[in-house]
Structures are given as C-alpha cells and as structure tokens.
Design an enzyme around this catalytic site. Structure first.
Site, short mmCIF file in Angstrom:
data_model
loop_
_atom_site.label_atom_id
_atom_site.label_comp_id
_atom_site.label_asym_id
_atom_site.label_seq_id
_atom_site.Cartn_x
_atom_site.Cartn_y
_atom_site.Cartn_z
N SER A 106 49.07 26.17 35.82
CA SER A 106 47.94 26.80 35.41
C SER A 106 46.54 26.46 36.28
CB SER A 106 47.51 26.27 33.88
OG SER A 106 48.81 26.79 33.07
N LYS A 138 37.06 24.09 31.09
CA LYS A 138 38.32 24.96 30.39
C LYS A 138 38.02 24.79 29.01
CE LYS A 138 43.06 26.02 31.11
NZ LYS A 138 44.25 25.81 31.78
N SER A 188 46.43 29.49 33.37
CA SER A 188 45.41 29.42 32.16
C SER A 188 44.07 29.13 32.72
CB SER A 188 46.04 28.87 30.94
OG SER A 188 46.05 27.48 31.29
#
Length: 472
Positions: A178, A79, A154
């Site tokens: 997230s 990520k 996210s």
C-alpha cells in the site's frame, strides 16, 4: 522556487534559518491543494486554521531563538487510516464519516514532535483493503500523470499529493504493497520499513497478523527517509522491538553503499510483469552492474498459493472490524463474509503456512544484500477498470497486478519503491529494493545511489493536464 520544491531537510533548514517562514511553507501547501485537488481528490480533509497556528508558533520560536525540532515548519499529510486530532478520521467508509478523534496516533504524535505541521488527511480506499483509491465516501483519487488512472492504493491520496507537488513527503502505510504500489503508479518513492520499526500505538499492537506497517512517501529518497526518522521507534507494549538505528536514516541516503550483492527476482508464480515492467527491472539491474555491484538471480521456490492465503487472512481482519457488514462497500462485504465463515484453525493454518514461506524466502534472500523486484505487473490501472468483475475474479486480478508486494509484508522485510522508468505513454514504472530484516540502512544507501544516476525528482507531471476526464 516554491517551498514544496525543497527537500524535507532543506525546507526545515530554511525555516530554522528564517529564509522561509513556516507560514509560507504551509500556505504554499494549502494553495496547491486549493488549486489542484478538485481534480486530483488526493486530500479529503484540511485543518487550515490549526496548521497556520502551528506554523505561526514555529515562526515565533525562530524569532525568539528557541531550539527547534528537526523538521519544524515542514507541511505533512496524514493517511486517513490514522487518527489525528483536529481532523476527521473516516477510514474511507461512510459509517465513520463524522468521527473526529480527540487524540493522535503514536505515529502522528511523533510527526508533530519532530516539527512537521499536519495540514490534512489523504484519500484511501474503504478500510485500506484495495490497491487503488476509489472509495464511495470520497470518490476516486486521480493520478497526476494521467487523471483517468488510479494513483494506486491504499496510500493513493498520499502518493498523488506528493507527485502533484503539494509537499515533499506524506505519511502512508503498507499492508500488502500500500506504499510501494502508489509510489510506483505516481512516480515517487515509497518506503516500507521493517516489521516493528514503527509503532501502531495506542490502539493496536500490530495489524493484520503483523503484515501492516506505517511508512513514508517522498519525492526523493531523503524525503521518505526523513519522515521515517521522525515516526520510527518503540512504544510501551508493542509486540515487536527493533534496536534504534546507529544513525538517522537521512544520513544513509548519501552514504556510499560499497559493492553489494544484488539478487534479482523478476517475477512470482502468480504474476508475470508486462514488457514495460520487465524492461524497467532489467534496466535497473544493468545500472546496478554499471555501478559496480554484483547482480545475480535469486534462487527461491515460492508457493503459488501465497495470494490465496494472504487474502484469507485479510478477509478475517475485515470480518473482525467493528463496522457492521451491511454498511460496507460490496467488495468489503464479500471480504468480511469470507472471513466470518473461516474457522479459527483454518486461519491459523494459513498464518502458519505463510510463516514457513517467510522463513524460506528470507533464508534465500540472505545470500544477497538487497533484492531487486517489480512492484506491480503493469503501470497504473484506469479508474474503474475492474469494477464489473465478480469478487473472486477481482481478487485474481489484484493478485496478478500487485505481484510480489504482499510477500514482503509476510516476511516483514524493509522495501523501497523507486520510480526508475516511464512507458511510451508517459506513465511511471517502479521497481522495488528489498532489504534484509531490520536493514533499512543498506536499502536507503543503494536507493540514494540509484537516484543520483536516474534523477527522477526532476521529472514532474504537467499540471495543465489536470482536468477531469469526460464522462463515458
């Protein structure tokens, strides 16, 4: 069968046996990215040369008979809120577009030590502050089940990549849902570990008052568990320290959970699920009863102001970041301005109030081995659906959509999002299982049992539908 169709443990075993080379596995992942990511925009950076060199080194070790780490040759995406040497780390913001760290975060180092081959970075909203992935810097990531919809956030790029079959698992993080929100949106598994299970070293002790944790997204429960096995563990100076698990988490997935007491939390005061989500929770409760578990309501009083307090703490964290506010996207500028205007006593009042909420919620949950709850109040939003709202109205809609997710970050409990259903239009619907503090094992056992009943890994989105929606 493509290498990416194998589970993480099975692909690692195939590489170790020489029936699939690490180079084949990496080329397969790179080929999928090349073929589909112009539409899905899940991956924002690729280290093709570095990944192939690492794969070739692993293949030579196989030839030489050198002992391999457990997941040698399995491709991995990181990520873009975490640092990985050889790749840019932009945090989804234009002011960091050229930042290339010369080091790995502790989590990424652990991945590499376990043999994972890092091939690239996944798309995130700017600074990870929203539950969808539409940064100005990189553009929106798209949901493989419906490219006009968000993959969530996210960790949206990570979930889209796994759902699209780029690879079996990807790294993510969870500060308010997230991991679980993108997993629910994309029909994959999102595993949020307990607070303290995974280190934030070397740059942080914790993040956002301890609400953020690193974790994993997988096509299957075992894929997410394997990555957690690799990244979990204490680093010197961490503010939290959990004991090492009795055995690897991958071994829990196939372990009979026994007869459990499962509590059901169908909603929270600030978020009522729509019919699709409510039906998914009810159907999952029914499946759990059929499996022999005791299913009963959770009796707990949760204050309605949890989202407001949680959001103010997030605002303070955004105000504290070193990026000048005038270089942030509008929603983050508004967040940061709110945080900048807060006094230290006000921040501590919110934090202390949420600690008291956490104590009461965890106490109420202790009568159950696991708690079943929604993830989001409705399936994936359309990309840009909330663009025209004021900042305050946007925050209200966010709270309604992400439901109980932030509550579990406040409590620090482990949770896993599971893709248990789909709407009439084919959109995935997820539910989450929340465990007792530090008890990922029971959560993984029950998730593995449900997976055997539902078989969600067999359901894949159709790549012929991966086209950019017409403008307007």
């Amino acid at each position: 069968m493509r290498p990416a169709d194998l589970s993480v443990p099975d692909l690692a075993a195939a590489v170790a046996a020489g029936t699939v080379s690490a180079r084949e596995a990496v080329l397969d992942a790179l080929g999928a990215i090349d073929a589909h990511d112009e539409v899905l925009n899940a991956v924002v950076a690729v280290d093709r040369d570095g990944a192939l060199a690492a794969a070739d080194d692993i293949d030579q070790q196989v030839v030489d008979g050198t002992p391999l780490p457990p997941y040698a040759g399995v491709p991995m995406l990181v990520k873009d809120l975490s640092n990985a040497r050889g790749l840019p780390t932009t945090f989804g913001t234009a002011s960091m577009a050229s930042f290339a760290p010369p080091f790995d975060d502790h989590t990424v180092s652990r991945m590499r030590e376990a043999g994972f081959v890092v091939v690239g970075k996944t798309n995130v909203p700017e600074l990870g502050s929203l539950p969808w992935t539409e940064p100005t810097l990189h553009g929106p990531a798209r949901n493989p089940w419906a490219p006009d919809r968000t993959p969530g956030g996210s960790s949206g790029g990570a979930a889209a990549a796994v759902a699209a079959g780029y690879m079996a698992a990807a790294h993510g993080s969870d500060g308010g849902g997230s991991l679980r929100i993108p997993a629910a949106c994309c029909g994959v598994v999102g595993l949020k570990p307990s607070r303290g299970r995974v280190s934030h070293a070397p740059l942080f002790g914790d993040q956002v008052m301890g609400y953020v944790t690193q974790g994993s997204i997988g096509r299957r429960v075992v894929d997410a568990a394997a990555l957690l096995d690799a990244i979990q563990g204490y680093a010197s100076g961490d503010p939290y320290h959990l004991p090492t698990p009795d055995r690897p988490f991958v071994e829990e997935v196939a372990t009979d959970p026994g007869r459990l007491r499962v509590g059901v939390l169908p909603s929270v005061p600030w978020s009522l699920p729509d019919a699709d989500v409510a039906d998914a929770v009810a159907a999952t409760a029914g499946r759990l009863e059929d499996l022999g578990h005791i299913v009963e309501p959770v009796r707990v009083s949760i204050p309605a102001d949890v989202p407001d307090r949680f959001t103010r703490i997030w605002a303070a964290s955004l105000a504290a970041n070193p990026i000048p506010q005038d270089r942030l996207e509008p929603h983050n500028r508004a967040f940061a301005a709110t945080g900048e205007a807060m006094s230290a006593p006000a921040l501590l009042r919110d934090f202390t109030a949420l600690q008291l909420v956490a104590r009461s919620v965890v106490t109420a949950f202790e009568g159950h081995d696991v708690v079943l709850a929604p993830v989001t109040s409705r399936p994936a939003l359309r990309i840009g659906e909330l663009d025209d709202l004021s900042h305050d109205d946007l925050l209200a809609e966010v709270a309604r959509w992400i439901g109980p997710c932030p509550l579990v970050n406040v409590t620090g409990q482990p949770a896993i999002s599971l893709p248990v259903a789909r709407t009439g239009a084919g959109l995935p619907v997820g539910v989450q299982l929340v465990g007792r503090p530090a008890d990922e094992a029971t959560v993984l056992r029950l998730a593995g049992q449900l997976e055997q009943v539902i078989g969600w890994a067999d359901h894949r989105p159709d790549p012929t539908g991966w086209t950019l929606p017409a403008e307007g």
